[in-house]
Write an enzyme that holds these catalytic residues in place. Structure first.
Site, PDB file in Angstrom:
ATOM      1  CG  ASP A  72      12.520  15.268 -14.336  1.00  0.00           C
ATOM      2  OD1 ASP A  72      11.504  15.986 -14.263  1.00  0.00           O
ATOM      3  OD2 ASP A  72      13.303  15.310 -15.320  1.00  0.00           O
ATOM      4  CG  ASN A  91       6.361  23.821 -13.818  1.00  0.00           C
ATOM      5  OD1 ASN A  91       6.516  24.703 -12.982  1.00  0.00           O
ATOM      6  ND2 ASN A  91       7.332  22.985 -14.163  1.00  0.00           N
ATOM      7  CD  GLN A 111       1.191  21.155 -17.675  1.00  0.00           C
ATOM      8  OE1 GLN A 111       0.506  22.152 -17.436  1.00  0.00           O
ATOM      9  NE2 GLN A 111       0.708  19.923 -17.622  1.00  0.00           N
ATOM     10  CB  SER A 112       7.461  20.408 -21.256  1.00  0.00           C
ATOM     11  OG  SER A 112       7.963  19.553 -20.252  1.00  0.00           O
ATOM     12  CG  HIS A 165       4.124  16.442 -14.138  1.00  0.00           C
ATOM     13  ND1 HIS A 165       3.465  16.754 -15.306  1.00  0.00           N
ATOM     14  CD2 HIS A 165       5.214  17.239 -14.112  1.00  0.00           C
ATOM     15  CE1 HIS A 165       4.135  17.678 -15.967  1.00  0.00           C
ATOM     16  NE2 HIS A 165       5.201  17.998 -15.253  1.00  0.00           N
ATOM     17  CG  HIS A 194       8.389  19.097 -11.158  1.00  0.00           C
ATOM     18  ND1 HIS A 194       9.387  18.737 -12.046  1.00  0.00           N
ATOM     19  CD2 HIS A 194       7.376  19.581 -11.918  1.00  0.00           C
ATOM     20  CE1 HIS A 194       8.989  19.004 -13.284  1.00  0.00           C
ATOM     21  NE2 HIS A 194       7.774  19.517 -13.238  1.00  0.00           N
TER      22      HIS A 194
HETATM   23  P1  AMP Z   1       7.013  19.984 -16.816  1.00  0.00           P
HETATM   24  O1  AMP Z   1       7.995  20.831 -17.582  1.00  0.00           O
HETATM   25  O2  AMP Z   1       6.562  20.578 -15.509  1.00  0.00           O
HETATM   26  O3  AMP Z   1       5.862  19.551 -17.698  1.00  0.00           O
HETATM   27  O4  AMP Z   1       7.815  18.683 -16.385  1.00  0.00           O
HETATM   28  C1  AMP Z   1       8.023  17.629 -17.254  1.00  0.00           C
HETATM   29  C2  AMP Z   1       9.218  16.889 -16.733  1.00  0.00           C
HETATM   30  O5  AMP Z   1       9.232  15.617 -17.339  1.00  0.00           O
HETATM   31  C3  AMP Z   1      10.567  17.541 -17.032  1.00  0.00           C
HETATM   32  O6  AMP Z   1      11.240  17.853 -15.820  1.00  0.00           O
HETATM   33  C4  AMP Z   1      11.311  16.471 -17.833  1.00  0.00           C
HETATM   34  O7  AMP Z   1      12.691  16.399 -17.516  1.00  0.00           O
HETATM   35  C5  AMP Z   1      10.570  15.215 -17.437  1.00  0.00           C
HETATM   36  N1  AMP Z   1      10.598  14.124 -18.412  1.00  0.00           N
HETATM   37  C6  AMP Z   1      10.483  14.207 -19.748  1.00  0.00           C
HETATM   38  N2  AMP Z   1      10.512  12.986 -20.304  1.00  0.00           N
HETATM   39  C7  AMP Z   1      10.666  12.106 -19.282  1.00  0.00           C
HETATM   40  C8  AMP Z   1      10.769  10.695 -19.196  1.00  0.00           C
HETATM   41  N3  AMP Z   1      10.738   9.898 -20.295  1.00  0.00           N
HETATM   42  N4  AMP Z   1      10.925  10.125 -17.973  1.00  0.00           N
HETATM   43  C9  AMP Z   1      10.975  10.894 -16.869  1.00  0.00           C
HETATM   44  N5  AMP Z   1      10.861  12.245 -16.885  1.00  0.00           N
HETATM   45  C10 AMP Z   1      10.719  12.836 -18.071  1.00  0.00           C
END
Ligand code: AMP
Length: 110
Positions: free
Chosen positions: A28, A83, A90-91, A96, A98
């Site tokens: 991450d 998430n 979830q963003s 995925h 974690h």
């Molecule tokens: P979520 O909020 O569960 O969708 O998790 C998305 C995760 O992706 C977050 O913890 C971010 O820090 C991570 N993330 C965003 N951009 C990148 C990237 N380029 N490489 C690795 N992780 C990322």
């Protein structure tokens, strides 16, 4: 194409720690624990709730990949989080898991 599809396609860089035919794992970019790795299917499933019975094997493989990465990282105690949906944090809309460890993890998460 989502961010994680671009990582899978090597269009943007990531610190990839494990990869096989169906899954990929990378660190991450904003780690919330000493070990914070994201494990993704290569298939573009936006959210867990978008998966169907045809994804059962892929979902099992994801958990096996998490266990492999945790073992390789020397973790015995760790947490695995999905998430599902913006309201759950979830963003990135590519499924995925974690994998978090390397410190004491409190319960429940926020
Ligand atoms: P979520 O909020 O569960 O969708 O998790 C998305 C995760 O992706 C977050 O913890 C971010 O820090 C991570 N993330 C965003 N951009 C990148 C990237 N380029 N490489 C690795 N992780 C990322």
């Amino acid at each position: 194409m989502t961010l994680f599809e671009k990582i899978i396609a090597r269009q943007i860089p990531a610190d990839i720690v494990y990869e096989d035919a169906d899954t990929i794992a990378f660190r991450d970019i904003s780690p919330r624990a000493p070990v914070h790795v994201l494990v993704c299917p290569k298939k573009a499933i936006p959210k867990l709730s978008d998966s169907d019975d045809g994804d059962t094997e892929t979902l099992g493989k994801l958990l096996r990949s998490v266990a492999r990465v945790a073992l390789a990282a020397g973790l015995t105690d760790y947490r695995v989080i999905i998430n599902n949906g913006a309201g759950a944090g979830q963003s990135v809309f590519h499924l995925h898991l974690h994998l978090m460890g390397g410190r004491t993890l409190t319960w429940p998460p926020g």
